[in-house]
Design a protein around this motif. Sequence first.
Motif: not given
Length: 135
Positions: A106-121
Amino acid sequence: MSRRLGLVLGGAMLAALVAGRAVADVYVDALWFRHLGYGGVFARAFLARATVFGVGTLLAAAFCFLNLTGPFRLIPALRVRRRRYGDLEFAEAIPARYWIGGAAAVSALFGAWCGRFLAARADLWLAARHAAPWG
């Protein structure tokens, strides 16, 4: 073919499709920017996105993992699952590897989702970091 092997092969094929698409997109963009003479601009923007993605993913995954495993370590009652079957009551412990493995997934999926959100900005961070002096 066993079920586990099928799941592993299916996951590997899905990962290859997703990763292949991402690599192709980056490669085409790199060729396009290099053709226009802005290869350095693309490299700087790509490095900024990759850095923000990596740092954001690690921080979000660590935060999520600590919050999911903290109660398991601190509250022993969470480790025991009680079941009733008629007049019988069973108390069995949830193995730590299940709890920690689930928390890690769950942490890996959540981390990847947050990282993708931040990388878009990441372009905002890059623009602020290399802004011209004002005033």
